[in-house]
Design a protein around this motif. Structure first.
Motif, PDB file in Angstrom:
ATOM      1  N   ALA A 168       0.839  -1.203   0.000  1.00  0.00           N
ATOM      2  CA  ALA A 168       0.000   0.000   0.000  1.00  0.00           C
ATOM      3  C   ALA A 168       0.871   1.248   0.000  1.00  0.00           C
ATOM      4  O   ALA A 168       0.574   2.227  -0.688  1.00  0.00           O
ATOM      5  N   ARG A 169       1.969   1.188   0.746  1.00  0.00           N
ATOM      6  CA  ARG A 169       2.855   2.348   0.833  1.00  0.00           C
ATOM      7  C   ARG A 169       3.455   2.662  -0.549  1.00  0.00           C
ATOM      8  O   ARG A 169       3.453   3.796  -0.997  1.00  0.00           O
ATOM      9  N   VAL A 170       3.913   1.598  -1.235  1.00  0.00           N
ATOM     10  CA  VAL A 170       4.501   1.775  -2.569  1.00  0.00           C
ATOM     11  C   VAL A 170       3.453   2.348  -3.520  1.00  0.00           C
ATOM     12  O   VAL A 170       3.725   3.246  -4.314  1.00  0.00           O
ATOM     13  N   HIS A 171       2.211   1.818  -3.400  1.00  0.00           N
ATOM     14  CA  HIS A 171       1.121   2.251  -4.254  1.00  0.00           C
ATOM     15  C   HIS A 171       0.839   3.746  -4.063  1.00  0.00           C
ATOM     16  O   HIS A 171       0.715   4.502  -5.021  1.00  0.00           O
ATOM     17  N   ILE A 172       0.773   4.161  -2.802  1.00  0.00           N
ATOM     18  CA  ILE A 172       0.491   5.573  -2.497  1.00  0.00           C
ATOM     19  C   ILE A 172       1.618   6.458  -3.034  1.00  0.00           C
ATOM     20  O   ILE A 172       1.382   7.488  -3.661  1.00  0.00           O
ATOM     21  N   ALA A 173       2.858   6.015  -2.811  1.00  0.00           N
ATOM     22  CA  ALA A 173       4.005   6.807  -3.272  1.00  0.00           C
ATOM     23  C   ALA A 173       3.941   6.977  -4.783  1.00  0.00           C
ATOM     24  O   ALA A 173       4.176   8.063  -5.310  1.00  0.00           O
ATOM     25  N   ARG A 174       3.567   5.873  -5.487  1.00  0.00           N
ATOM     26  CA  ARG A 174       3.500   5.952  -6.948  1.00  0.00           C
ATOM     27  C   ARG A 174       2.396   6.917  -7.387  1.00  0.00           C
ATOM     28  O   ARG A 174       2.571   7.708  -8.297  1.00  0.00           O
ATOM     29  N   ASN A 175       1.241   6.830  -6.710  1.00  0.00           N
ATOM     30  CA  ASN A 175       0.129   7.725  -7.063  1.00  0.00           C
ATOM     31  C   ASN A 175       0.493   9.188  -6.852  1.00  0.00           C
ATOM     32  O   ASN A 175       0.157  10.037  -7.669  1.00  0.00           O
ATOM     33  N   GLU A 176       1.200   9.456  -5.745  1.00  0.00           N
ATOM     34  CA  GLU A 176       1.606  10.838  -5.486  1.00  0.00           C
ATOM     35  C   GLU A 176       2.539  11.323  -6.589  1.00  0.00           C
ATOM     36  O   GLU A 176       2.429  12.434  -7.089  1.00  0.00           O
ATOM     37  N   LYS A 177       3.462  10.414  -6.976  1.00  0.00           N
ATOM     38  CA  LYS A 177       4.417  10.756  -8.013  1.00  0.00           C
ATOM     39  C   LYS A 177       3.663  11.079  -9.304  1.00  0.00           C
ATOM     40  O   LYS A 177       3.957  12.049  -9.995  1.00  0.00           O
ATOM     41  N   LEU A 178       2.645  10.240  -9.598  1.00  0.00           N
ATOM     42  CA  LEU A 178       1.888  10.441 -10.836  1.00  0.00           C
ATOM     43  C   LEU A 178       1.099  11.744 -10.803  1.00  0.00           C
ATOM     44  O   LEU A 178       1.026  12.453 -11.798  1.00  0.00           O
ATOM     45  N   ALA A 179       0.517  12.064  -9.647  1.00  0.00           N
ATOM     46  CA  ALA A 179      -0.284  13.277  -9.557  1.00  0.00           C
ATOM     47  C   ALA A 179       0.584  14.509  -9.789  1.00  0.00           C
ATOM     48  O   ALA A 179       0.229  15.394 -10.575  1.00  0.00           O
ATOM     49  N   SER A 180       1.767  14.550  -9.164  1.00  0.00           N
ATOM     50  CA  SER A 180       2.619  15.727  -9.363  1.00  0.00           C
ATOM     51  C   SER A 180       3.170  15.743 -10.783  1.00  0.00           C
ATOM     52  O   SER A 180       3.344  16.793 -11.385  1.00  0.00           O
ATOM     53  N   LEU A 181       3.386  14.548 -11.312  1.00  0.00           N
ATOM     54  CA  LEU A 181       3.861  14.448 -12.690  1.00  0.00           C
ATOM     55  C   LEU A 181       2.827  15.034 -13.652  1.00  0.00           C
ATOM     56  O   LEU A 181       3.169  15.722 -14.616  1.00  0.00           O
ATOM     57  N   GLY A 182       1.556  14.764 -13.361  1.00  0.00           N
ATOM     58  CA  GLY A 182       0.472  15.257 -14.205  1.00  0.00           C
ATOM     59  C   GLY A 182       0.493  16.769 -14.292  1.00  0.00           C
ATOM     60  O   GLY A 182       0.431  17.342 -15.382  1.00  0.00           O
ATOM     61  N   GLN A 183       0.622  17.412 -13.125  1.00  0.00           N
ATOM     62  CA  GLN A 183       0.637  18.878 -13.106  1.00  0.00           C
ATOM     63  C   GLN A 183       1.853  19.403 -13.858  1.00  0.00           C
ATOM     64  O   GLN A 183       1.757  20.332 -14.655  1.00  0.00           O
ATOM     65  N   LEU A 184       2.979  18.758 -13.600  1.00  0.00           N
ATOM     66  CA  LEU A 184       4.219  19.181 -14.245  1.00  0.00           C
ATOM     67  C   LEU A 184       4.098  19.043 -15.759  1.00  0.00           C
ATOM     68  O   LEU A 184       4.449  19.948 -16.517  1.00  0.00           O
ATOM     69  N   ALA A 185       3.534  17.912 -16.185  1.00  0.00           N
ATOM     70  CA  ALA A 185       3.444  17.639 -17.618  1.00  0.00           C
ATOM     71  C   ALA A 185       2.593  18.682 -18.323  1.00  0.00           C
ATOM     72  O   ALA A 185       2.990  19.202 -19.371  1.00  0.00           O
ATOM     73  N   SER A 186       1.438  19.021 -17.739  1.00  0.00           N
ATOM     74  CA  SER A 186       0.606  19.984 -18.466  1.00  0.00           C
ATOM     75  C   SER A 186       1.252  21.358 -18.467  1.00  0.00           C
ATOM     76  O   SER A 186       1.139  22.087 -19.452  1.00  0.00           O
ATOM     77  N   ALA A 187       1.972  21.701 -17.382  1.00  0.00           N
ATOM     78  CA  ALA A 187       2.663  22.991 -17.356  1.00  0.00           C
ATOM     79  C   ALA A 187       3.748  23.032 -18.439  1.00  0.00           C
ATOM     80  O   ALA A 187       3.841  23.990 -19.214  1.00  0.00           O
ATOM     81  N   VAL A 188       4.528  21.960 -18.508  1.00  0.00           N
ATOM     82  CA  VAL A 188       5.620  21.914 -19.499  1.00  0.00           C
ATOM     83  C   VAL A 188       5.040  21.957 -20.909  1.00  0.00           C
ATOM     84  O   VAL A 188       5.492  22.738 -21.766  1.00  0.00           O
ATOM     85  N   ALA A 189       3.996  21.160 -21.132  1.00  0.00           N
ATOM     86  CA  ALA A 189       3.407  21.102 -22.475  1.00  0.00           C
ATOM     87  C   ALA A 189       2.923  22.485 -22.891  1.00  0.00           C
ATOM     88  O   ALA A 189       3.153  22.931 -24.013  1.00  0.00           O
ATOM     89  N   HIS A 190       2.276  23.155 -21.934  1.00  0.00           N
ATOM     90  CA  HIS A 190       1.735  24.473 -22.210  1.00  0.00           C
ATOM     91  C   HIS A 190       2.843  25.442 -22.625  1.00  0.00           C
ATOM     92  O   HIS A 190       2.719  26.189 -23.588  1.00  0.00           O
TER      93      HIS A 190
END
Ligand SMILES: Nc1ncnc2c1ncn2[C@@H]1O[C@H](COP(=O)(O)OP(=O)(O)O)[C@@H](O)[C@H]1O
Ligand SMILES: [Mg+2]
Length: 302
Positions: A80-102
């Motif tokens: 569960a800990r690994v899963h949560i860490a991955r989800n957090e990573k993905l969520a911040s990645l999402g924000q970063l990706a749209s900012a960079v793309a923009h």
């Protein structure tokens, strides 16, 4: 300790009982006399002996059982800990990706069209301009993949025959592989249907075929197949390349992990996201005769 892993309360008690019975049989065999005040006390002694052993076995079994449960809980917690860490990573990645793309997309388009204009005005700069434009196209692809990866997947599942998935993927892949002089050997005898978003599954298989092509020499071949298992239908993509080194197997599905110059390391990460959204599984095994075999397990239509 595989054997100990199977011991529980009941088996512990049964082992105690068996030991008690064995001891009693041994005493009987040896003809040992046990008397209390002149009375035969064998039955009482055997009974007390055996019940102590049964109790001991029960308690030992119980201890092992509790320890095992403890360990399982610990493993689940870690998962569960690994899963949560991955989800957090993905969520911040999402924000970063749209900012960079923009920020990146528009300037890239402007640079590209400027370079194109320059090369048209001065044909002698053709090769350099081509090189710059190729690199810009590659950057755009990276940005698009990044955005696709960061966006939550919109998935439209419906019963889809496996044969249709294989045929459609083959149709889409043949051109890409043909350009690289790689033969596609596609076969499926599976008649079952799976619960799937056909386009997304094709996208996963095309990515896997692209990776397979990357480790295949021109003139070689890659394979696309399907087989049935108890748990569902497994779509496979295999090659005759070097396979995936054992120490890299746990890493290759991580975002941004790549061993290729110019790779994005997002192909398998996206594939895993899509397959997970299907409640399926994706994994890699190395073939005994060399090469990698990627499998995608999808649930059969009920
Ligand atoms: N068929 C394959 N054979 C060997 N290694 C592979 C294969 N497919 C993927 N890999 C490994 O997994 C890594 C990640 O793949 P992927 O996520 O598609 O990103 P990329 O293709 O951009 O490197 C690759 O860089 C490579 O090291
Ligand atoms: Mg790839």
């Amino acid at each position: 300790m595989r054997v100990l892993d199977k011991v529980d309360r009941l088996t512990g008690a049964l082992i105690g009982l068996a030991l008690g019975a064995f001891d009693a049989a041994l005493f009987l065999f040896l003809g040992t006399e046990l008397t209390i005040d002149g009375h035969d006390a064998r039955i009482a002694v055997y009974a007390s002996f055996t019940s102590s052993l049964v109790l001991l076995g029960y308690l030992l079994g119980l201890t092992l059982e509790l320890r095992r449960k403890d360990r399982e809980n610990h493993d689940k917690l870690e998962e569960a800990r690994v899963h949560i860490a991955r989800n957090e990573k993905l969520a911040s990645l999402g924000q970063l990706a749209s900012a960079v793309a923009h920020e990146v997309r528009n300037p890239l388009a402007i640079i590209r069209s400027t370079v194109q204009n320059i090369s048209e005005a001065a044909p002698s700069s053709g090769d350099d301009a081509r090189f710059v434009m190729d690199e810009i196209d590659r950057l755009s692809r990276v940005v698009s993949t990044l955005v696709a990866f960061a966006r939550p997947i919109a998935i439209a599942m419906k019963p889809t025959p496996c044969a249709e998935i294989v045929q459609r993927t083959a149709l889409l892949a043949v051109r890409m592989l043909g350009d690289r002089r790689i033969e596609l050997r596609a076969s499926s005898t599976v008649s079952a249907s799976v619960e799937a978003d056909r386009d997304l599954v094709c996208q996963v298989l095309l990515g896997l075929l692209g990776n397979a092509a990357d480790v295949t020499e021109p003139g070689g071949f890659v394979e696309l197949g399907a087989r049935e298992e108890d748990r569902g239908v497994v779509l496979t993509v295999s090659d005759r390349g070097p396979g995936v080194p054992k120490e890299l197997v746990p890493k290759i599905f991580d975002p941004f992990f790549t061993t290729k110059e110019g790779g994005t390391g997002l192909g398998l990460a996206v594939a895993r996201q899509i397959v997970k959204a299907h409640d399926g599984e994706i994994y890699v095994e190395n073939r005994t005769d060399g090469g990698a075999c990627f499998s995608v397990l999808l649930r059969r239509t009920a």
